[in-house]
Write a protein that holds these residues in place. Sequence first.
Motif, PDB file in Angstrom:
ATOM      1  N   LEU A 199      17.251  -0.549 -47.924  1.00  0.00           N
ATOM      2  CA  LEU A 199      15.916  -0.661 -47.166  1.00  0.00           C
ATOM      3  C   LEU A 199      15.957  -0.897 -45.764  1.00  0.00           C
ATOM      4  O   LEU A 199      15.066  -0.741 -44.920  1.00  0.00           O
ATOM      5  CB  LEU A 199      15.215  -1.697 -47.810  1.00  0.00           C
ATOM      6  CG  LEU A 199      14.643  -1.351 -49.267  1.00  0.00           C
ATOM      7  CD1 LEU A 199      14.075  -2.780 -49.878  1.00  0.00           C
ATOM      8  CD2 LEU A 199      13.249  -0.333 -49.066  1.00  0.00           C
ATOM      9  N   ARG A 233      20.209  10.807 -44.158  1.00  0.00           N
ATOM     10  CA  ARG A 233      19.825  11.384 -45.154  1.00  0.00           C
ATOM     11  C   ARG A 233      19.787  13.029 -44.806  1.00  0.00           C
ATOM     12  O   ARG A 233      19.832  13.348 -43.841  1.00  0.00           O
ATOM     13  CB  ARG A 233      18.576  10.931 -45.887  1.00  0.00           C
ATOM     14  CG  ARG A 233      18.956   9.882 -46.528  1.00  0.00           C
ATOM     15  CD  ARG A 233      17.531   9.336 -47.011  1.00  0.00           C
ATOM     16  NE  ARG A 233      17.405   8.036 -46.410  1.00  0.00           N
ATOM     17  CZ  ARG A 233      16.519   7.179 -46.781  1.00  0.00           C
ATOM     18  NH1 ARG A 233      15.583   7.496 -47.738  1.00  0.00           N
ATOM     19  NH2 ARG A 233      16.041   5.997 -45.950  1.00  0.00           N
ATOM     20  N   ARG A 244      14.056  -1.394 -29.519  1.00  0.00           N
ATOM     21  CA  ARG A 244      13.843  -2.636 -28.369  1.00  0.00           C
ATOM     22  C   ARG A 244      14.013  -2.313 -26.899  1.00  0.00           C
ATOM     23  O   ARG A 244      13.934  -2.822 -26.149  1.00  0.00           O
ATOM     24  CB  ARG A 244      14.819  -3.684 -28.509  1.00  0.00           C
ATOM     25  CG  ARG A 244      14.357  -4.661 -29.639  1.00  0.00           C
ATOM     26  CD  ARG A 244      15.441  -5.604 -30.090  1.00  0.00           C
ATOM     27  NE  ARG A 244      15.248  -5.634 -31.781  1.00  0.00           N
ATOM     28  CZ  ARG A 244      16.172  -5.913 -32.358  1.00  0.00           C
ATOM     29  NH1 ARG A 244      17.175  -6.456 -31.831  1.00  0.00           N
ATOM     30  NH2 ARG A 244      15.928  -5.952 -33.612  1.00  0.00           N
ATOM     31  N   PHE A 260       5.115   6.314 -37.914  1.00  0.00           N
ATOM     32  CA  PHE A 260       6.263   6.080 -37.612  1.00  0.00           C
ATOM     33  C   PHE A 260       7.225   5.409 -38.801  1.00  0.00           C
ATOM     34  O   PHE A 260       7.286   4.521 -39.096  1.00  0.00           O
ATOM     35  CB  PHE A 260       6.376   5.178 -36.290  1.00  0.00           C
ATOM     36  CG  PHE A 260       7.729   5.267 -35.556  1.00  0.00           C
ATOM     37  CD1 PHE A 260       7.876   6.183 -34.496  1.00  0.00           C
ATOM     38  CD2 PHE A 260       8.821   4.521 -35.667  1.00  0.00           C
ATOM     39  CE1 PHE A 260       9.010   6.538 -33.803  1.00  0.00           C
ATOM     40  CE2 PHE A 260       9.926   4.400 -35.259  1.00  0.00           C
ATOM     41  CZ  PHE A 260      10.044   5.469 -34.018  1.00  0.00           C
ATOM     42  N   GLN A 302      10.344   3.828 -40.537  1.00  0.00           N
ATOM     43  CA  GLN A 302      11.393   2.727 -40.266  1.00  0.00           C
ATOM     44  C   GLN A 302      12.455   3.801 -40.818  1.00  0.00           C
ATOM     45  O   GLN A 302      12.499   4.302 -41.987  1.00  0.00           O
ATOM     46  CB  GLN A 302      11.063   1.493 -41.187  1.00  0.00           C
ATOM     47  CG  GLN A 302      12.288   0.450 -40.836  1.00  0.00           C
ATOM     48  CD  GLN A 302      13.222   0.264 -41.836  1.00  0.00           C
ATOM     49  OE1 GLN A 302      14.060   1.276 -42.183  1.00  0.00           O
ATOM     50  NE2 GLN A 302      13.068  -0.757 -42.761  1.00  0.00           N
ATOM     51  N   PRO A 303      13.757   3.867 -40.090  1.00  0.00           N
ATOM     52  CA  PRO A 303      14.672   4.897 -40.651  1.00  0.00           C
ATOM     53  C   PRO A 303      15.260   4.627 -42.035  1.00  0.00           C
ATOM     54  O   PRO A 303      15.796   5.464 -42.439  1.00  0.00           O
ATOM     55  CB  PRO A 303      15.631   4.921 -39.238  1.00  0.00           C
ATOM     56  CG  PRO A 303      15.453   3.415 -38.663  1.00  0.00           C
ATOM     57  CD  PRO A 303      13.961   3.202 -38.859  1.00  0.00           C
ATOM     58  N   ALA A 304      15.348   3.340 -42.418  1.00  0.00           N
ATOM     59  CA  ALA A 304      16.056   3.062 -43.534  1.00  0.00           C
ATOM     60  C   ALA A 304      15.098   3.110 -44.781  1.00  0.00           C
ATOM     61  O   ALA A 304      15.439   4.252 -45.627  1.00  0.00           O
ATOM     62  CB  ALA A 304      16.863   1.771 -43.596  1.00  0.00           C
ATOM     63  N   SER A 305      14.240   2.394 -44.562  1.00  0.00           N
ATOM     64  CA  SER A 305      13.286   2.268 -45.968  1.00  0.00           C
ATOM     65  C   SER A 305      12.354   3.590 -46.032  1.00  0.00           C
ATOM     66  O   SER A 305      11.874   3.877 -47.111  1.00  0.00           O
ATOM     67  CB  SER A 305      12.600   1.036 -46.222  1.00  0.00           C
ATOM     68  OG  SER A 305      11.721   0.859 -45.053  1.00  0.00           O
ATOM     69  N   ARG A 306      12.092   3.992 -44.819  1.00  0.00           N
ATOM     70  CA  ARG A 306      11.168   5.130 -44.717  1.00  0.00           C
ATOM     71  C   ARG A 306       9.606   4.520 -44.795  1.00  0.00           C
ATOM     72  O   ARG A 306       8.574   5.269 -45.054  1.00  0.00           O
ATOM     73  CB  ARG A 306      11.295   6.175 -45.304  1.00  0.00           C
ATOM     74  CG  ARG A 306      12.677   6.719 -45.353  1.00  0.00           C
ATOM     75  CD  ARG A 306      12.798   8.094 -44.311  1.00  0.00           C
ATOM     76  NE  ARG A 306      14.173   8.339 -43.979  1.00  0.00           N
ATOM     77  CZ  ARG A 306      14.737   9.552 -44.259  1.00  0.00           C
ATOM     78  NH1 ARG A 306      14.180  10.413 -44.676  1.00  0.00           N
ATOM     79  NH2 ARG A 306      15.819   9.547 -43.915  1.00  0.00           N
ATOM     80  N   PHE A 307       9.531   3.116 -45.154  1.00  0.00           N
ATOM     81  CA  PHE A 307       8.238   2.505 -44.966  1.00  0.00           C
ATOM     82  C   PHE A 307       7.429   2.820 -43.487  1.00  0.00           C
ATOM     83  O   PHE A 307       8.208   3.267 -42.571  1.00  0.00           O
ATOM     84  CB  PHE A 307       8.271   1.006 -45.143  1.00  0.00           C
ATOM     85  CG  PHE A 307       8.289   0.788 -46.624  1.00  0.00           C
ATOM     86  CD1 PHE A 307       6.860   0.264 -47.464  1.00  0.00           C
ATOM     87  CD2 PHE A 307       9.335   0.763 -47.374  1.00  0.00           C
ATOM     88  CE1 PHE A 307       6.826  -0.166 -48.463  1.00  0.00           C
ATOM     89  CE2 PHE A 307       9.203   0.280 -48.676  1.00  0.00           C
ATOM     90  CZ  PHE A 307       8.023  -0.149 -49.302  1.00  0.00           C
ATOM     91  N   LEU A 327      14.450  -6.454 -37.314  1.00  0.00           N
ATOM     92  CA  LEU A 327      15.873  -5.640 -36.686  1.00  0.00           C
ATOM     93  C   LEU A 327      15.628  -4.322 -36.559  1.00  0.00           C
ATOM     94  O   LEU A 327      16.216  -3.560 -35.787  1.00  0.00           O
ATOM     95  CB  LEU A 327      17.020  -5.842 -37.620  1.00  0.00           C
ATOM     96  CG  LEU A 327      17.040  -5.301 -39.060  1.00  0.00           C
ATOM     97  CD1 LEU A 327      17.530  -3.990 -39.258  1.00  0.00           C
ATOM     98  CD2 LEU A 327      17.592  -6.152 -39.862  1.00  0.00           C
ATOM     99  N   HIS A 328      14.447  -3.685 -37.090  1.00  0.00           N
ATOM    100  CA  HIS A 328      14.226  -2.376 -36.600  1.00  0.00           C
ATOM    101  C   HIS A 328      13.159  -2.039 -35.381  1.00  0.00           C
ATOM    102  O   HIS A 328      13.140  -1.053 -35.017  1.00  0.00           O
ATOM    103  CB  HIS A 328      13.419  -1.791 -37.755  1.00  0.00           C
ATOM    104  CG  HIS A 328      14.296  -1.800 -39.098  1.00  0.00           C
ATOM    105  ND1 HIS A 328      15.363  -1.042 -39.273  1.00  0.00           N
ATOM    106  CD2 HIS A 328      14.285  -2.619 -40.156  1.00  0.00           C
ATOM    107  CE1 HIS A 328      16.018  -1.398 -40.421  1.00  0.00           C
ATOM    108  NE2 HIS A 328      15.252  -2.325 -41.181  1.00  0.00           N
TER     109      HIS A 328
END
Lengths: 322, 227
Positions: free
Chosen positions: A194, A200, A256, B139, B141-146, B204-205
Motif C-alpha cells: 500500500l 507494475r 515534495r 492523481f 498514489q503510486p503504491a496503493s493507487r488510492f 510519505l507520498h
Amino acid sequence: VVADRLGIALDDVDIVHGDTGRVPFGMGTYGSRSLAVGGSAIVKAIDKVIAKGKKIAAHLLEAAEESIVFEGGQFKVAGTERAKAFAEVSLAAYVPHNYPLETLEPGLNENAFYDPTNFTYPAGSYICEVEVDPATGTVKVERFSAVDDFGNVINPMIVEGQVHGGIAQGLGQALLEHGVYDPHSGQLLTGSYLDYAMPRADDLPAFVVRTAKGHALHAQPAGREGLRRGRGHRLTTGAHQRHLRRAGHQGPADARFPLHRVARRTARSLRWLTTSVPPPPNRPASSWPPTPTRASWPAARACCPRCAWACRRPPSSSTCRT
Amino acid sequence: MRLGLSAPTQLVDLQDLRLDRIWVENEATVHIGAMCRHEQVAASRDVQGLLPGLAMLAAQIGDRQVRRMGTIGGSIANADPAACYPAGLLGLGATVHTKRRAIAADDFFVGIYTTALDPGELIERVSFPIARLSSWQKFKQPASRFSLVGVFVNRDSQGVRVGVTGAAPCAFRAHALEAALAANWSPAAARAVKIDASMLMSDLHGSAEYRAALIPELCARAVAAIQ
C-alpha cells in the motif's frame, strides 16, 4: 555448451547440480559469474576429453595422433573419409577390447578447474524516453531500448528475461520504490505494498531488447561475460537517476519537490542533452548545437572535466561522483 | 478486510436486501442503491449519461476485484480519507438515504473514517441530482493507487461544486475553487486559485504543499475535460 562442443544431441547431456555429494568442489556464483567461470571450466574439461579421444581414435583408425581432427562430433583422419563418431570412441574407452592399454588409461572422464585471471566487463547502452509533467512532477516512461554485449549468449530467452527484469527493477528503483523509516521510532513506514511502490506492468512501456556481440576485454574460454541479475537494473537506475536528478526528480517522494524547480530543471536538462550530442546527419554542423549553447550553461561540468555526471560538486572532492 | 486491516469474526450478509438497483426519477434524480458495485455504477447507461463524472470515478476505483465486489454504500460508510466516492457525493450535492432519514452529503462526512451515521444505521441508497457537466480527476498514489488527491467538478444551474478527496483527513468542498469557477469557468481560473496547505495532510507520498498544488491543477484538468 557441451552439446555444441562435442557435436552431440542436447538430450545426451545430463546436468547434475544441487547435490554437493555428487559434484566436485564449487562455490557461490559471486556476481552472476556461473556461466562465465563454470562454463569456461566445462570448455576446458571438454578440450581434455577431445585430446584423449584423439589418442583413442588414432589407435582405432590406425593413424598418427597428430593427423586426427575433431569436427562435428567426429574424430577424422585429416584429408580422408576415415572417421569415428564420438560415441564409438567413448565406447572403446570404457569397453577397451581394441585399445592402447600399454600407453593409455581407459575411460573418458575429465575434470577441469578454472579461475579467471581477470574480470569480464559486459558493455551495454540503454536509452529511454520519458515525459515529465511539469505541473505535477510525474514521470512517464514512453520508450525504453536496451542493447547489451554479453559475449556468447547461451540461452537468448533467459537473457532477454533477465534484461526485462533488470529494467523493471531499475525503473522501480529510479522512479517508484523507496523504503522509508520513521526518523523518530525507526518503524518501517513502507511495510506493505500500500505504501511501497513496486513497479507494475502499467508503469512500464514495452521494452526493446537486443544483444550485440562485441569483443570481451578479457575473453574467457567460454567467451561468455557475466550477465548480472542486476545488470539492466544498474544501468537503468543510473540512466534514470542521472537524467531525472537534472530534471529535479527525487523518486517516489518527488511529491515534495517544488514544482517550479521541476519545470526549470527539466528545461535545463533537455538543453544539456541537446547540446551534448553530435549534430544529426541531416543537419549542417554550423547550426549545431542549437542555442543556447553549452557555454551559456557552464555549471554543467563544474566539478571536474571527467565527471560524466556533471554533479557540480567541488572539483576532486570526495563527494564528486567521478 | 481486503487490505488486511480488519478480521471480523462475524459477518452479516446484506445481499438479500436487494439494495443494488440504479433508477432515474422524473429525469431529475438518479438513485443508486447502497449495494451497487463500483463496476455496476461505471457500466450503467443512466449514470454514464446523466452523471458522467460519477461513472468516470467508479471506473477508476481500486482494481478489477475491488470494483467487482466493493459497493458505494460501503465506501461512503467507511469514509476513508482517500476514498473516491466522498468527493463525488460532495461535488454532486448528493443525499444519503438511510432507513430513518436523509442526510445531505455536505453533512455526511464528518471526519477521518467518521460519518454522520448513528451506530446500526443502514444506508439504503444515495440520490444524485443529474449533472451532465461533471468530471473527475484522480492523481493516484503510486503504491496503493488510492487517490493521493482526487477532484470532482460539477457545473449545474445552481453554480459550481468542487469535491476533493485524499488531501485532508476528510473529503471536503473547495469553496475557493467553486467561487473562482463560478465567476470564470475556465482551467486558467482554477489554476490561479491558491489552496491553503495548513489544513491538508502530509505523508510519505506527498506533502501538504504538494497536495495543495495538485488540487487546482486537477480541478483545471477536470474543467478542461468538461469543456
